[in-house]
Design a protein around this motif. Structure first.
Motif, PDB file in Angstrom:
ATOM      1  N   PRO B 114      54.338  48.093  29.314  1.00 51.97           N
ATOM      2  CA  PRO B 114      53.262  48.284  30.293  1.00 51.97           C
ATOM      3  C   PRO B 114      53.703  49.310  31.326  1.00 51.97           C
ATOM      4  CG  PRO B 114      53.972  45.977  30.179  1.00 51.97           C
ATOM      5  CD  PRO B 114      54.986  46.795  29.447  1.00 51.97           C
ATOM      6  N   THR B 115      52.776  50.162  31.763  1.00 49.03           N
ATOM      7  CA  THR B 115      53.085  51.099  32.850  1.00 49.03           C
ATOM      8  C   THR B 115      52.036  50.924  33.939  1.00 49.03           C
ATOM      9  OG1 THR B 115      51.748  52.835  31.838  1.00 49.03           O
ATOM     10  CG2 THR B 115      54.110  52.883  31.385  1.00 49.03           C
ATOM     11  N   THR B 116      52.392  51.299  35.146  1.00 54.83           N
ATOM     12  CA  THR B 116      51.420  51.296  36.233  1.00 54.83           C
ATOM     13  C   THR B 116      50.935  52.721  36.445  1.00 54.83           C
ATOM     14  OG1 THR B 116      52.512  49.431  37.269  1.00 54.83           O
ATOM     15  CG2 THR B 116      51.008  50.718  38.645  1.00 54.83           C
ATOM     16  N   LEU B 117      49.634  52.892  36.293  1.00 56.67           N
ATOM     17  CA  LEU B 117      49.018  54.204  36.475  1.00 56.67           C
ATOM     18  C   LEU B 117      48.373  54.271  37.851  1.00 56.67           C
ATOM     19  CD1 LEU B 117      47.148  54.424  33.039  1.00 56.67           C
ATOM     20  CD2 LEU B 117      49.450  55.236  33.601  1.00 56.67           C
ATOM     21  N   VAL B 118      48.334  55.476  38.403  1.00 59.80           N
ATOM     22  CA  VAL B 118      47.649  55.691  39.672  1.00 59.80           C
ATOM     23  C   VAL B 118      46.513  56.678  39.409  1.00 59.80           C
ATOM     24  CG1 VAL B 118      47.891  56.414  42.069  1.00 59.80           C
ATOM     25  CG2 VAL B 118      49.837  55.354  40.884  1.00 59.80           C
ATOM     26  N   ARG B 128      35.485  57.741  36.502  1.00 59.07           N
ATOM     27  CA  ARG B 128      34.385  57.848  37.469  1.00 59.07           C
ATOM     28  C   ARG B 128      34.019  56.511  38.110  1.00 59.07           C
ATOM     29  NH1 ARG B 128      29.842  59.824  33.065  1.00 59.07           N
ATOM     30  NH2 ARG B 128      30.216  58.197  31.529  1.00 59.07           N
ATOM     31  N   ARG B 129      34.440  55.399  37.516  1.00 58.85           N
ATOM     32  CA  ARG B 129      34.160  54.104  38.140  1.00 58.85           C
ATOM     33  C   ARG B 129      35.377  53.554  38.883  1.00 58.85           C
ATOM     34  NH1 ARG B 129      29.748  55.614  37.069  1.00 58.85           N
ATOM     35  NH2 ARG B 129      28.227  54.632  35.688  1.00 58.85           N
ATOM     36  N   ALA B 130      36.470  54.301  38.888  1.00 64.05           N
ATOM     37  CA  ALA B 130      37.684  53.854  39.578  1.00 64.05           C
ATOM     38  C   ALA B 130      37.759  54.502  40.962  1.00 64.05           C
ATOM     39  CB  ALA B 130      38.908  54.211  38.746  1.00 64.05           C
ATOM     40  N   ARG B 131      38.796  54.174  41.718  1.00 66.54           N
ATOM     41  CA  ARG B 131      39.007  54.780  43.041  1.00 66.54           C
ATOM     42  C   ARG B 131      40.281  55.617  42.991  1.00 66.54           C
ATOM     43  NH1 ARG B 131      39.595  49.575  44.201  1.00 66.54           N
ATOM     44  NH2 ARG B 131      41.695  50.007  44.976  1.00 66.54           N
ATOM     45  N   VAL B 132      40.295  56.721  43.709  1.00 71.43           N
ATOM     46  CA  VAL B 132      41.529  57.497  43.821  1.00 71.43           C
ATOM     47  C   VAL B 132      42.583  56.617  44.485  1.00 71.43           C
ATOM     48  CG1 VAL B 132      42.646  59.463  44.963  1.00 71.43           C
ATOM     49  CG2 VAL B 132      40.408  59.756  43.872  1.00 71.43           C
ATOM     50  N   GLY B 133      43.772  56.582  43.892  1.00 71.74           N
ATOM     51  CA  GLY B 133      44.846  55.752  44.430  1.00 71.74           C
ATOM     52  C   GLY B 133      44.885  54.358  43.830  1.00 71.74           C
ATOM     53  N   GLN B 134      43.838  53.987  43.080  1.00 70.72           N
ATOM     54  CA  GLN B 134      43.817  52.663  42.440  1.00 70.72           C
ATOM     55  C   GLN B 134      44.934  52.561  41.400  1.00 70.72           C
ATOM     56  OE1 GLN B 134      39.970  51.756  40.775  1.00 70.72           O
ATOM     57  NE2 GLN B 134      40.573  49.703  40.085  1.00 70.72           N
ATOM     58  N   GLU B 135      45.630  51.426  41.396  1.00 75.91           N
ATOM     59  CA  GLU B 135      46.711  51.226  40.424  1.00 75.91           C
ATOM     60  C   GLU B 135      46.203  50.373  39.276  1.00 75.91           C
ATOM     61  OE1 GLU B 135      50.352  49.984  42.270  1.00 75.91           O
ATOM     62  OE2 GLU B 135      50.524  51.885  43.366  1.00 75.91           O
ATOM     63  N   LEU B 136      46.530  50.808  38.061  1.00 78.66           N
ATOM     64  CA  LEU B 136      46.065  50.140  36.851  1.00 78.66           C
ATOM     65  C   LEU B 136      47.258  49.907  35.925  1.00 78.66           C
ATOM     66  CD1 LEU B 136      43.020  52.501  36.115  1.00 78.66           C
ATOM     67  CD2 LEU B 136      42.918  50.260  37.223  1.00 78.66           C
ATOM     68  N   ARG B 166      48.176  59.471  36.897  1.00 77.70           N
ATOM     69  CA  ARG B 166      49.622  59.693  36.932  1.00 77.70           C
ATOM     70  C   ARG B 166      50.336  58.365  36.741  1.00 77.70           C
ATOM     71  NH1 ARG B 166      48.364  63.544  41.000  1.00 77.70           N
ATOM     72  NH2 ARG B 166      49.092  65.620  40.431  1.00 77.70           N
ATOM     73  N   TYR B 167      51.580  58.443  36.243  1.00 79.88           N
ATOM     74  CA  TYR B 167      52.427  57.248  36.203  1.00 79.88           C
ATOM     75  C   TYR B 167      52.989  57.013  37.599  1.00 79.88           C
ATOM     76  CZ  TYR B 167      52.463  58.241  31.176  1.00 79.88           C
ATOM     77  OH  TYR B 167      52.096  58.492  29.876  1.00 79.88           O
ATOM     78  N   ARG B 168      53.018  55.748  38.028  1.00 76.43           N
ATOM     79  CA  ARG B 168      53.646  55.463  39.316  1.00 76.43           C
ATOM     80  C   ARG B 168      55.150  55.720  39.205  1.00 76.43           C
ATOM     81  NH1 ARG B 168      53.079  49.546  41.694  1.00 76.43           N
ATOM     82  NH2 ARG B 168      54.916  49.290  40.375  1.00 76.43           N
ATOM     83  N   GLU B 169      55.740  55.269  38.084  1.00 81.08           N
ATOM     84  CA  GLU B 169      57.140  55.605  37.794  1.00 81.08           C
ATOM     85  C   GLU B 169      57.176  56.296  36.436  1.00 81.08           C
ATOM     86  OE1 GLU B 169      58.202  51.588  38.217  1.00 81.08           O
ATOM     87  OE2 GLU B 169      57.535  51.839  40.290  1.00 81.08           O
ATOM     88  N   ASN B 170      57.602  57.542  36.466  1.00 78.79           N
ATOM     89  CA  ASN B 170      57.533  58.383  35.268  1.00 78.79           C
ATOM     90  C   ASN B 170      58.404  57.821  34.138  1.00 78.79           C
ATOM     91  OD1 ASN B 170      57.595  60.479  33.411  1.00 78.79           O
ATOM     92  ND2 ASN B 170      57.483  62.041  35.007  1.00 78.79           N
ATOM     93  N   PRO B 171      57.800  57.394  33.019  1.00 79.63           N
ATOM     94  CA  PRO B 171      58.596  56.759  31.968  1.00 79.63           C
ATOM     95  C   PRO B 171      59.190  57.733  30.951  1.00 79.63           C
ATOM     96  CG  PRO B 171      56.284  56.590  31.413  1.00 79.63           C
ATOM     97  CD  PRO B 171      56.361  57.341  32.718  1.00 79.63           C
ATOM     98  N   ILE B 178      52.263  63.236  34.988  1.00 85.11           N
ATOM     99  CA  ILE B 178      50.901  63.214  34.443  1.00 85.11           C
ATOM    100  C   ILE B 178      50.792  62.277  33.233  1.00 85.11           C
ATOM    101  CG2 ILE B 178      49.196  64.627  33.205  1.00 85.11           C
ATOM    102  CD1 ILE B 178      50.001  66.939  35.107  1.00 85.11           C
ATOM    103  N   ALA B 179      49.811  61.362  33.309  1.00 92.44           N
ATOM    104  CA  ALA B 179      49.519  60.456  32.191  1.00 92.44           C
ATOM    105  C   ALA B 179      48.236  60.834  31.473  1.00 92.44           C
ATOM    106  CB  ALA B 179      49.421  59.015  32.690  1.00 92.44           C
ATOM    107  N   GLY B 180      47.332  61.537  32.198  1.00 95.87           N
ATOM    108  CA  GLY B 180      46.071  61.922  31.591  1.00 95.87           C
ATOM    109  C   GLY B 180      45.454  63.110  32.312  1.00 95.87           C
ATOM    110  N   VAL B 181      44.766  63.958  31.551  1.00 97.03           N
ATOM    111  CA  VAL B 181      44.096  65.125  32.128  1.00 97.03           C
ATOM    112  C   VAL B 181      42.680  65.232  31.568  1.00 97.03           C
ATOM    113  CG1 VAL B 181      46.252  66.446  32.414  1.00 97.03           C
ATOM    114  CG2 VAL B 181      44.886  66.745  30.336  1.00 97.03           C
ATOM    115  N   SER B 182      41.860  66.035  32.249  1.00 94.72           N
ATOM    116  CA  SER B 182      40.522  66.312  31.733  1.00 94.72           C
ATOM    117  C   SER B 182      40.351  67.819  31.568  1.00 94.72           C
ATOM    118  CB  SER B 182      39.444  65.785  32.689  1.00 94.72           C
ATOM    119  OG  SER B 182      39.320  66.640  33.823  1.00 94.72           O
TER     120      SER B 182
END
Lengths: 83, 225
Positions: B114-118, B128-136, B166-171, B178-182
């Motif tokens: 599991p990773t924590t994404l920001v 688009r339904r999330a918040r900037v800074g939200q951790e997932l 982004r990853y909170r802690e880069n694995p 970066i974990a995802g881009v558009s």
């Protein structure tokens, strides 16, 4: 004519190379103290049917750029293999 | 009902997870074989995880030439939402539908955890339904997941608000975590983590829901678990 062509694919300068770095870290333990700056890559050997060497290299270059390398992170060099 | 096509290549292996997750959110989901050339039946497309064409040469390198890819490019060019998860992300970068490339992980280890994404941007269809800074909390499961691009591309991504997660802690050594881009339009998104495996707290996290709900254009569900 059939031309044997070598395609060398290497990571572009500045792109991280985890394979090269891992190999380099192993070198001192194996006694290769003076070996540095290891960069890992891939070599492909193909045979290209063409009228002349220039044509064979053009085909190989196209193949290298479209499939064998990812131009975003890699460079490709082609050469006819000496026989 | 929203119709989703999950594109299956020889060697894909996350298509059923993706299908189950999207069905749970109410979508009508078909598996679409990679030889398909007509995708007009679908409102959304997903390229799932796995090892398309065995990942031979490079992940995504051969899948890029699958017949379905030109239909996907047309769909994306028309503004259709396209999501690439893990191997699907690798395929989209190889196809030039997303910038950058995925390289072998730093340290050459396969990572499954599991990773924590920001959330870095909410401009994309996925966030688009999330918040900037939200951790997932969303799991990763990959060997070639280190996001790589040159300086100019990174600059363009940052200026265009195209870094999505982004990853909170880069694995894995990803550039700029970066974990995802558009893409520029925000309608094509790729990420290495697996939101379809984070649909229930029973298996560790339900945080993938907000992402997939956003992708489907749904309101965030109240019920979790």
């Amino acid at each position: 004519m059939i031309y044997p062509v070598v395609v060398d694919v290497t990571l572009r300068p500045g792109i991280a190379d985890p394979e090269g770095a891992t190999i380099e870290r192993a070198l001192p333990a194996l006694g290769f103290a003076g070996v540095r700056h290891v960069r890992a890559g891939k070599t492909f050997r193909v045979e290209v049917e063409a009228d002349d060497e220039t044509g064979a290299l053009a085909v190989a270059r196209s193949l290298a750029e479209r499939l064998l390398s990812n131009p975003v992170i890699e460079d490709a060099a082609v050469r006819v293999e000496s026989r | 009902m929203t119709r989703v096509g999950v594109v299956v290549f020889p060697g894909s292996n996350c298509e059923y997870d993706a299908q189950a997750a999207l069905r749970e959110l109410g979508a009508d989901v078909d598996l679409v074989w990679h030889t398909a050339t007509d995708l007009s039946a679908y409102d959304h497309l997903v390229l799932p995880g796995g090892f398309a064409h065995g990942d031979y040469l490079r992940p995504g390198a051969i899948a890029r030439f699958s017949p379905v890819m030109s239909a996907i490019a047309d769909f994306a060019a028309g503004g259709g939402p396209v999501l690439g998860i893990c191997n699907g992300f690798q395929v989209l970068t190889e196809a030039g539908l997303l910038p950058g490339a995925l390289q072998k992980n730093r340290g050459l280890t396969f990572i499954s955890e599991p990773t924590t994404l920001v959330v870095a941007s909410t401009r994309s269809v996925l966030t688009r339904r999330a918040r900037v800074g939200q951790e997932l909390v969303v799991p990763i499961n990959h060997f070639s997941g280190a996001y790589t691009c040159d300086d100019d591309t990174l600059q363009r991504l940052l200026e265009g608000d195209q870094v999505v997660l982004r990853y909170r802690e880069n694995p894995n050594g990803s550039r700029d975590d970066i974990a995802g881009v558009s893409n520029e339009g925000g309608n094509v998104v790729g990420l290495m983590p697996h939101p379809e495996r984070a649909m229930s707290t029973l298996v560790g996290s339900a945080d993938g829901r907000v992402l997939l709900e956003g992708f489907l254009g749904l309101e965030i569900s109240a019920a979790r678990g």
